[in-house]
Each structure stands twice: as C-alpha cells, then as structure tokens.
Design an enzyme around this catalytic site. Structure first.
Site, mmCIF file in Angstrom:
data_model
loop_
_atom_site.group_PDB
_atom_site.id
_atom_site.type_symbol
_atom_site.label_atom_id
_atom_site.label_comp_id
_atom_site.label_asym_id
_atom_site.label_seq_id
_atom_site.Cartn_x
_atom_site.Cartn_y
_atom_site.Cartn_z
ATOM 1 C CG HIS B 67 -0.225 -0.120 2.512
ATOM 2 N ND1 HIS B 67 0.050 -1.348 3.077
ATOM 3 C CD2 HIS B 67 0.294 0.791 3.352
ATOM 4 C CE1 HIS B 67 0.685 -1.170 4.220
ATOM 5 N NE2 HIS B 67 0.863 0.127 4.414
ATOM 6 C CB ALA B 68 1.904 3.681 -1.618
#
Lengths: 467, 149
Positions: B67-68
């Site tokens: 994720h980011a």
C-alpha cells in the site's frame, strides 16, 4: 532479493561474496568464462557469460525479475549503458553503477532517470582514497569511519601502554574527559569481541571501537594512547588510480613524494600533480628508499595493484625506519598475516568500499554501512520511521529495546537535513539507557556479528499499518 | 464493508505466472492505474516499492497487502492479484506470497484508511476465505468473495 551483478572482477566478486550469504538470489554476468566458473565453484549463484550491456544478456540473467542491478564492470560505458537498458526495458527498481572517471561527477544530470538512470554511483578508488586521507589525519587510529554526514565517527584504536585510560575501567573515561560524550561500542582482545560495560578494563593491546562526535575524536584518542607526531612527510609507492588521487588530495597539506615504476606514467603524473615530487623507480629498492630518506617519512603507503610488491616495499620501508607503513592488500590470507605484525595498517580495498554498496542492498532505510573486522562485524546507520504503533523503536527508551545480544545502539543524529540558507540544526547524541528514540532519528548501531544484521533490520522495520 | 468503487473486475487478475515480488508489484501498479488517467503506473510502482523498502507488507499465510499514499486520487483504490505459484516476499513467516491486495490512498490519509487496511488484514486472516480466493476461477467470483456484487 534478486540481484544481477555485472562484472566478476574484484569489486563484483566481493559484492557477490558478501551478499550470497544473506538469502539473496544472485546472478553474475561477465565475459570471462573461467572467472565465472571459479566464482560458481565457491559460491551459490547463477552465472551468465556475455556482454553485460546487451539486452539479450540482461534478459538471460533474469533482469526483468531483479530488484537490483549492480553494474561494476571495468568499463564506465558498459555500466552506464546497462543501467539505461535495465531502466527502459525492465523498470529495474535500483540501479547502481561503478564510475571511475571523474568526468561524470562533473555532470550529475547525466545520471538522472531520464538519462543514464543511475540511482547510485560508486567509485571504489575514491572511497579508498578518502579512507586513507582520514587515517593520515589521525595517525593514532586504525580506522576512522564516518556516519551522519560526517558529524559522527566510529574510530578503531589500539590501546597501548602509557595511554591514560589503559588499565582502567571504561567508566573512568567519563571522569577523565567529562566534557566529551563518547561510547565505547566494542573491545577486541585478540579476536574475541566484548561489549563492554562500565566495569570492563581496557588492557594494552586491545582494539577499542568508540563512537563520538567527529570534533571530539582527537581528545578521546589521546586517552587511549600518547599523541603521535602529526603527519608531515609521506611517500607513496605506486602512481595508479589510488596513488594519483591520494597525492592530489594531500599534496597541499603534506610533503608528498610518489614513486612510479612506469616512466611514461610517471612523466604524466609529474605534469598533473603540481606539488608532488614524482620519481621513477621501484619502491622495493632499498637504494631508492634510502636516497629519499625513508627514515624521515611519517607515512609510507604501498598502493600498487600488486599485493606482493606492496607487502615487500612496506616491510622494507618499516625496516628502514619509516614511522608508519600502510599497504593495500587484496588477498585476505596475506592481509591476515600482515596486520598488526610489521605492517601497521593493511587495507583490503574490497572491505573498505563494500559498505557503500551494502547500504543500498539492505532492507529498510539504511543511510550508511561500514564493514569491520574483515567483514565479521558491521556498523550501520539506520533511519527510524513510523510512530509508537507502527515501529518497535519509536517512543521507546534505549533500555526498553529488545536488540539481540551483540548489538549496541551507540549514538543518534537528530534533526532534519539542512536546507540552503538555514543553519544546520542536526545534533549528535551519544545514546544513554534513558534516551528516547524519535521518528526520523538516525541511529548508529555496532553489530558484533554479521549474522545479526538481518535480525536488526527486521526489528527496525515499520509494521503493516505504516502508510 | 469495503467502500463503493474500491475494487472492480478491471483491477483483478487471477492465476498469473509471475516469478518475483518486483513483477508482482509492477502488475498491481498497472492494474491500479488502469481506469485512472491521472495515475502513472510507473509512479504507483515507485510508491509501492518505497513503502516496501521500509518494511515488508507480507502478512503471512501467502498474503501481502502492499500500500501507499499517492496524490492525484480523490478516494482509495484497490487491486487484487492471485498467482499460480508464490513469490519470495520477505514476509514475517517466510512463506511465499500468492495472493496480493494492493491499496492506494489519497495523500491525506486518515484513520479511515488505516481502518480499511485493518479490515482487509482481518478478512485475510480467515483460512476459508484464503482457500476460496485461491480456487476462484474468475473475477466475478473473487468480487463476490470480497462482498462486492
């Protein structure tokens, strides 16, 4: 991690050696079949024969799946071309190139993503030169390694009889120099490491590793041994890449003489090194050493690319009265024989330069790595991220950390990187048991055994919830 | 409940033959950017890699939740990939990863996004869901398993 290494020369081989034991999948490309076969005999890795700059060879080496490309062939051009090719065809996340020519350093835009796409460039010859320059500035030290952009130093020094602190417990250091903050990270007695506590006695012959602010290291050194005469006159044997760089870096500070065997090379060096006396001859020739008053030299440096020659000329120079002799020794067995015996400092070029590569290979935000004790131990600078929930470290006191035995958190650099026009507010802290770690701190760790590094990295990683 | 438009069939790929974590993240980045003209697959790939460098998002049991944060999106986006064979992911339990759910959130991530991540992690904790995701043979079936019709 999957890593493709281009070039099985000295640099490529030592990189492969130090990575192969860390659960990485490694492929080495080289044009020399014999060299690759020898490498594969010793290490568990794949090899591909061919020109490392060709797309078909990179494909064959599995570059499409690789996390990292380490281009360390002898040729700058091959290394640059391979990085560009890997970026265009495979979007390889990290690309490292060895660049020897100083030309490229003058045009950093060439390495940008839209051009040669080199994420990190390294020049082992320059790293070794810088290392030697620092050793000459601190003649009492065996090693001087920088962290935190040079604000902190890790120094290795042999305690000798007559040093004020020799024979005293570590805790006396604080009494002797109350104004200086220092942490003794490890003491080696023979090959046996100890993580000292306040009671540990420092004995003559001990190799002591201490961490201190760079501006304080001279003062700490003087506690462990009498102050040596500062360096004034040096003689360099060998006008190769490193010899030339070193002469050029030191000729305004010291009286520098350089001996080079090849007449044409010597003439060239004489023309470019304005303040160095360049001589043609063999540094292992006692007549030449005697004619150049070797007994008056503060430092003799054997820097040719021939181990035997370096060892012989260094021994000869020492025997003839040079105060301190230093030799580049590639072969590990030779270096083990020589260090601490009759050559004051044996430098393994691979050991000195590997750290700058390891910093990029390691998991986590690693700012610097220095390989110590011939690769057995390591010192790391890690940047801490996350908060109390996503990090095991942030918001904890040093004595609350669950670091493996054999790992010391010695110092911290705190404060954000300076920007143009604003004063540098970064501070160096020597870690105490009640020092609380903050996010974005740079922590300096001394790891007594390389096998613990993986554990340390994991401990400092952020957990899933970190965005 | 997953937010509306969080995941759709266009951002699901199943039964892929991929040999590395790097290719897996590259594939997820491409899926995440599919119907977002403002998202560059390369930029998404880079953000996922950066996050991964600070600590693996491998959950264990063959699951990863890369994720980011990223500018240029107004709301969270998800993408899902299943592989025929697991890839080395440096996960906590050392197991190779064959199911990966990627998550992009806006730059100003809030408690809400953390909860979304926790919700996904919680769901993947269920061995039954993991088994059925591995068996699912089309995107619609996978959407169904995530409770999205």
């Amino acid at each position: 991690m999957k890593i493709v290494i281009l070039g099985a020369g000295q640099v490529g081989t030592s990189v492969a050696e130090s990575l192969v034991s860390e659960a990485n999948e490694i492929t080495v490309i080289d044009t020399d079949l014999v060299r690759l076969a020898r490498l594969q005999d010793r290490l568990d890795l794949r090899t591909v024969v061919g020109n490392a700059a060709l797309p078909s060879i990179l494909e064959l080496a599995g570059t499409g799946d690789a996390d990292m490309l380490i281009a360390v062939t002898q040729s700058d051009q091959t290394n640059l071309c391979a990085c560009r090719t890997a970026a265009t065809l495979y979007k390889t996340p990290t690309k490292i190139a060895r660049l020897r020519s100083t030309d490229y350093a003058r045009y950093p835009q060439l390495l940008e993503a839209k051009n040669f796409a080199v994420d990190f460039s390294i020049c082992p010859e320059q790293i070794i030169t810088d290392y030697i320059v620092k050793l000459m500035a601190f003649p009492e030290a065996l090693q001087v390694l920088e962290f935190a952009d040079g604000l902190l130093s890790l120094v290795a020094v042999r305690a000798i009889p007559g040093g004020k602190l020799v024979g005293c417990p570590v805790s006396d250091l604080r009494r002797h120099i109350p104004s200086v903050e220092v942490r003794i990270a490890a003491i080696y007695r023979g090959d046996q490491p100890t993580i000292p506590d306040g009671e540990t006695l420092i004995e003559a012959g001990d190799e002591v590793f201490f961490l201190a602010a760079t501006r304080d290291i001279r003062q700490v050194l003087s506690e462990l041994r009498r102050r040596d005469r500062p360096t004034r006159r040096i003689l360099i044997a060998g006008g190769g890449n490193i010899g030339e760089r070193l002469a050029s870096a030191t000729q305004d500070r010291y009286q520098v003489k350089l001996v080079e065997a090849d007449e044409r090379r010597a003439r060239n060096l004489g023309a470019t090194l304005k303040h160095t006396l360049v001589l043609v001859g063999d540094a292992a020739d006692e007549n030449l050493l005697s004619a150049e008053s070797i007994e008056e030299m503060d430092c003799f440096l054997a820097l040719t690319n021939d181990d035997e020659n370096n060892i012989l000329s260094a021994l000869l120079a020492k025997g003839m009265g040079a105060r301190r002799v230093l030799a580049l020794i590639n072969r590990r067995a030779y270096a083990d024989l020589m260090q601490a015996d009759r050559i004051d400092i044996a430098i393994s070029p691979a050991q000195v330069s590997i750290g700058s590569l390891l910093a990029h290979v390691r998991q986590g935000d690693v700012a610097a790595v220095h390989s110590l004790r011939r690769g057995a131990a390591e010192a790391l600078e890690l940047v801490v991220h996350g908060d109390k929930n996503t990090s095991k470290v942030v918001g904890r006191r040093v004595d609350q950390l669950d670091l493996p035995h054999g790992v010391t958190l010695g110092a911290i650099m705190r404060g954000s990187a300076p920007v143009a026009g604003v004063a540098d507010r970064r501070r160096v802290l020597i870690a105490h048991h009640d020092t609380v770690i903050e996010a974005e701190d740079h922590v300096i760790l001394f790891v007594i055994s390389k096998d613990l590094v993986r554990k340390v990295e994991r401990y400092f990683q952020v957990s899933l919830g970190f965005f | 409940m997953l937010p509306p438009d969080f995941i759709n069939a266009g951002r699901i790929a199943r039964g892929l033959e991929i040999a590395s974590k790097k290719r897996l993240l590259e594939t997820l980045a491409r899926l995440l950017a599919t119907d977002h003209p403002g998202l560059e697959p390369d930029a998404v790939f880079e953000r996922l890699l950066e996050r991964e460098r600070l600590g693996s998002t491998g959950l264990g049991h063959g699951i990863a939740l890369p994720h980011a944060r990223i500018k240029a999106i107004p709301q969270s986006l998800g993408a899902f990939v299943s592989l025929t064979q697991g890839v080395d992911y440096d996960a906590a339990d050392g197991e190779p990863v064959d199911l990966a759910f990627a998550l992009l959130v806006p730059e100003t991530a809030t408690e809400e996004h953390l909860q979304l991540l926790a919700e996904l992690a919680g769901r993947f904790n269920d061995p039954e869901l993991r088994r059925r995701l591995r068996q699912a043979d089309n995107a619609a079936a996978i959407l169904n398993l995530f409770g999205v019709a």
